[in-house]
Design an enzyme around this catalytic site. Structure first.
Site, PDB file in Angstrom:
ATOM      1  N   LYS A  16      34.099   8.817  44.973  1.00 14.45           N
ATOM      2  CA  LYS A  16      34.078   9.768  46.074  1.00 14.45           C
ATOM      3  C   LYS A  16      32.713  10.478  46.140  1.00 14.45           C
ATOM      4  O   LYS A  16      31.912  10.373  45.214  1.00 14.45           O
ATOM      5  CB  LYS A  16      35.225  10.785  45.880  1.00 14.45           C
ATOM      6  CG  LYS A  16      36.619  10.141  45.928  1.00 14.45           C
ATOM      7  CD  LYS A  16      37.706  11.203  45.798  1.00 14.45           C
ATOM      8  CE  LYS A  16      39.102  10.585  45.879  1.00 14.45           C
ATOM      9  NZ  LYS A  16      40.167  11.615  45.836  1.00 14.45           N
ATOM     10  N   TYR A  56      43.805   7.340  54.469  1.00 17.98           N
ATOM     11  CA  TYR A  56      44.725   8.388  54.027  1.00 17.98           C
ATOM     12  C   TYR A  56      45.864   8.600  55.021  1.00 17.98           C
ATOM     13  O   TYR A  56      46.430   9.701  55.093  1.00 17.98           O
ATOM     14  CB  TYR A  56      43.960   9.697  53.796  1.00 17.98           C
ATOM     15  CG  TYR A  56      43.124   9.709  52.526  1.00 17.98           C
ATOM     16  CD1 TYR A  56      43.721   9.507  51.275  1.00 17.98           C
ATOM     17  CD2 TYR A  56      41.756   9.940  52.561  1.00 17.98           C
ATOM     18  CE1 TYR A  56      42.975   9.525  50.106  1.00 17.98           C
ATOM     19  CE2 TYR A  56      40.998   9.963  51.385  1.00 17.98           C
ATOM     20  CZ  TYR A  56      41.610   9.755  50.164  1.00 17.98           C
ATOM     21  OH  TYR A  56      40.873   9.785  49.001  1.00 17.98           O
ATOM     22  N   PHE A  64      46.467  19.723  53.233  1.00 17.30           N
ATOM     23  CA  PHE A  64      45.117  19.492  52.722  1.00 17.30           C
ATOM     24  C   PHE A  64      44.398  18.328  53.407  1.00 17.30           C
ATOM     25  O   PHE A  64      43.240  18.046  53.119  1.00 17.30           O
ATOM     26  CB  PHE A  64      45.135  19.289  51.205  1.00 17.30           C
ATOM     27  CG  PHE A  64      45.968  18.113  50.736  1.00 17.30           C
ATOM     28  CD1 PHE A  64      45.465  16.820  50.759  1.00 17.30           C
ATOM     29  CD2 PHE A  64      47.269  18.309  50.259  1.00 17.30           C
ATOM     30  CE1 PHE A  64      46.218  15.740  50.321  1.00 17.30           C
ATOM     31  CE2 PHE A  64      48.033  17.237  49.824  1.00 17.30           C
ATOM     32  CZ  PHE A  64      47.507  15.947  49.853  1.00 17.30           C
ATOM     33  N   ARG A  92      44.512   2.673  37.744  1.00 14.20           N
ATOM     34  CA  ARG A  92      45.071   4.031  37.891  1.00 14.20           C
ATOM     35  C   ARG A  92      45.042   4.766  36.553  1.00 14.20           C
ATOM     36  O   ARG A  92      44.743   5.952  36.496  1.00 14.20           O
ATOM     37  CB  ARG A  92      46.508   3.968  38.413  1.00 14.20           C
ATOM     38  CG  ARG A  92      46.637   3.442  39.823  1.00 14.20           C
ATOM     39  CD  ARG A  92      46.259   4.444  40.869  1.00 14.20           C
ATOM     40  NE  ARG A  92      47.264   5.470  41.065  1.00 14.20           N
ATOM     41  CZ  ARG A  92      47.258   6.341  42.076  1.00 14.20           C
ATOM     42  NH1 ARG A  92      46.291   6.289  42.986  1.00 14.20           N
ATOM     43  NH2 ARG A  92      48.190   7.245  42.182  1.00 14.20           N
ATOM     44  N   THR A  98      46.057  12.355  39.539  1.00 13.23           N
ATOM     45  CA  THR A  98      45.457  13.002  40.705  1.00 13.23           C
ATOM     46  C   THR A  98      45.009  14.426  40.361  1.00 13.23           C
ATOM     47  O   THR A  98      43.922  14.861  40.756  1.00 13.23           O
ATOM     48  CB  THR A  98      46.489  13.059  41.859  1.00 13.23           C
ATOM     49  OG1 THR A  98      46.982  11.738  42.084  1.00 13.23           O
ATOM     50  CG2 THR A  98      45.859  13.579  43.135  1.00 13.23           C
ATOM     51  N   ARG A 109      38.868  11.024  35.315  1.00 12.15           N
ATOM     52  CA  ARG A 109      39.083  12.406  35.759  1.00 12.15           C
ATOM     53  C   ARG A 109      39.203  13.359  34.570  1.00 12.15           C
ATOM     54  O   ARG A 109      38.734  14.490  34.616  1.00 12.15           O
ATOM     55  CB  ARG A 109      40.320  12.484  36.650  1.00 12.15           C
ATOM     56  CG  ARG A 109      40.091  11.842  38.026  1.00 12.15           C
ATOM     57  CD  ARG A 109      41.399  11.563  38.726  1.00 12.15           C
ATOM     58  NE  ARG A 109      41.236  11.054  40.077  1.00 12.15           N
ATOM     59  CZ  ARG A 109      42.202  10.452  40.758  1.00 12.15           C
ATOM     60  NH1 ARG A 109      43.401  10.276  40.202  1.00 12.15           N
ATOM     61  NH2 ARG A 109      41.983  10.019  41.975  1.00 12.15           N
ATOM     62  N   ASN A 119      38.074  15.096  42.709  1.00 14.92           N
ATOM     63  CA  ASN A 119      38.505  14.346  41.525  1.00 14.92           C
ATOM     64  C   ASN A 119      37.806  13.004  41.359  1.00 14.92           C
ATOM     65  O   ASN A 119      38.337  12.068  40.795  1.00 14.92           O
ATOM     66  CB  ASN A 119      40.034  14.225  41.487  1.00 14.92           C
ATOM     67  CG  ASN A 119      40.602  13.503  42.693  1.00 14.92           C
ATOM     68  OD1 ASN A 119      39.840  13.034  43.554  1.00 14.92           O
ATOM     69  ND2 ASN A 119      41.912  13.380  42.767  1.00 14.92           N
ATOM     70  N   HIS A 122      38.873   7.234  43.532  1.00  9.75           N
ATOM     71  CA  HIS A 122      40.135   6.794  44.123  1.00  9.75           C
ATOM     72  C   HIS A 122      40.485   5.414  43.580  1.00  9.75           C
ATOM     73  O   HIS A 122      39.596   4.593  43.370  1.00  9.75           O
ATOM     74  CB  HIS A 122      40.016   6.694  45.653  1.00  9.75           C
ATOM     75  CG  HIS A 122      41.078   5.838  46.268  1.00  9.75           C
ATOM     76  ND1 HIS A 122      42.337   6.319  46.548  1.00  9.75           N
ATOM     77  CD2 HIS A 122      41.093   4.523  46.597  1.00  9.75           C
ATOM     78  CE1 HIS A 122      43.071   5.324  47.040  1.00  9.75           C
ATOM     79  NE2 HIS A 122      42.335   4.231  47.081  1.00  9.75           N
ATOM     80  N   GLU A 133      43.786  -1.785  51.501  1.00 12.87           N
ATOM     81  CA  GLU A 133      42.556  -0.991  51.384  1.00 12.87           C
ATOM     82  C   GLU A 133      41.321  -1.879  51.296  1.00 12.87           C
ATOM     83  O   GLU A 133      40.274  -1.547  51.863  1.00 12.87           O
ATOM     84  CB  GLU A 133      42.660  -0.054  50.170  1.00 12.87           C
ATOM     85  CG  GLU A 133      43.702   1.047  50.400  1.00 12.87           C
ATOM     86  CD  GLU A 133      43.908   1.990  49.232  1.00 12.87           C
ATOM     87  OE1 GLU A 133      44.587   3.013  49.419  1.00 12.87           O
ATOM     88  OE2 GLU A 133      43.392   1.706  48.117  1.00 12.87           O
TER      89      GLU A 133
END
Ligand code: RTP
Length: 155
Positions: A16, A56, A64, A92, A98, A109, A119, A122, A133
């Site tokens: 990100k 998203y 948010f 993951r 998250t 993270r 964070n 993704h 995706e």
């Protein structure tokens, strides 16, 4: 051929804007390489609002959501396709939770952030989502299909 298709699993991983700003791209790539995964796609760009709203889409009703999309448009992201055994789940787990507060040290993270909104990265949450995706973020000819000869016994 069963083993072949298992090892051909792919996931979409994205650094990100905060991860790019903080110079974490190399570290994140390195973790996936060292774990044994194969890099099949890699590019950088500042994403459009349209693309982020599609990416998203399931979060559209969340309070948010507008802040999330604006943050994700604030600078370039690095998009990656990684391939290998159980890469969706493993990816993951390598990212962490998250919520950085729940992320164990040792995860990306857990090592690099304290804020849910920032964070760092993704990762796709299922094989189906991963395929969607990858299609959103890459053209077909931007995803490489090649043999890792150094690991021919594994792959
Ligand atoms: P990601 O898609 O980024 O890997 O995150 P995720 O699946 O772990 O979490 P998801 O629920 O899909 O949320 C996507 C991103 O939205 C931000 N978020 N903020 N302020 C909040 O309560 C909140 N909740 C989620 C996070 O940056 C999360 O990664």
């Amino acid at each position: 051929s069963g083993a072949m298709s298992k090892n051909a699993e792919r996931t979409y991983i994205m650094v990100k804007p905060d991860g790019v700003q903080r110079g974490l791209v190399g570290n994140i790539i390195s973790r996936f390489e060292k774990r044994g995964y194969q890099l099949c796609g890699l590019k950088m760009r500042t994403a459009s609002r349209e693309l982020l709203e599609e990416h998203y889409g399931d979060l559209k009703s969340k309070p948010f959501f507008p802040g999330l999309v604006n943050f994700m448009m604030s600078g370039p992201v690095v998009s990656m396709v990684w391939q290998g055994k159980d890469v969706v789940k493993q990816g993951r787990s390598m990212l962490g939770e998250t919520d950085p507060l729940k992320s164990k040290p040792g995860s990306i993270r857990g090592d690099f952030c304290i804020d849910m909104g920032k964070n760092v990265c993704h990762g796709s949450d299922s094989v189906d989502t991963a395929n969607e995706e990858i299609k959103m973020w890459f053209k077909d000819d931007e995803v490489m299909d090649y043999k890792l000869t150094a690991y021919k016994d594994i792959y």
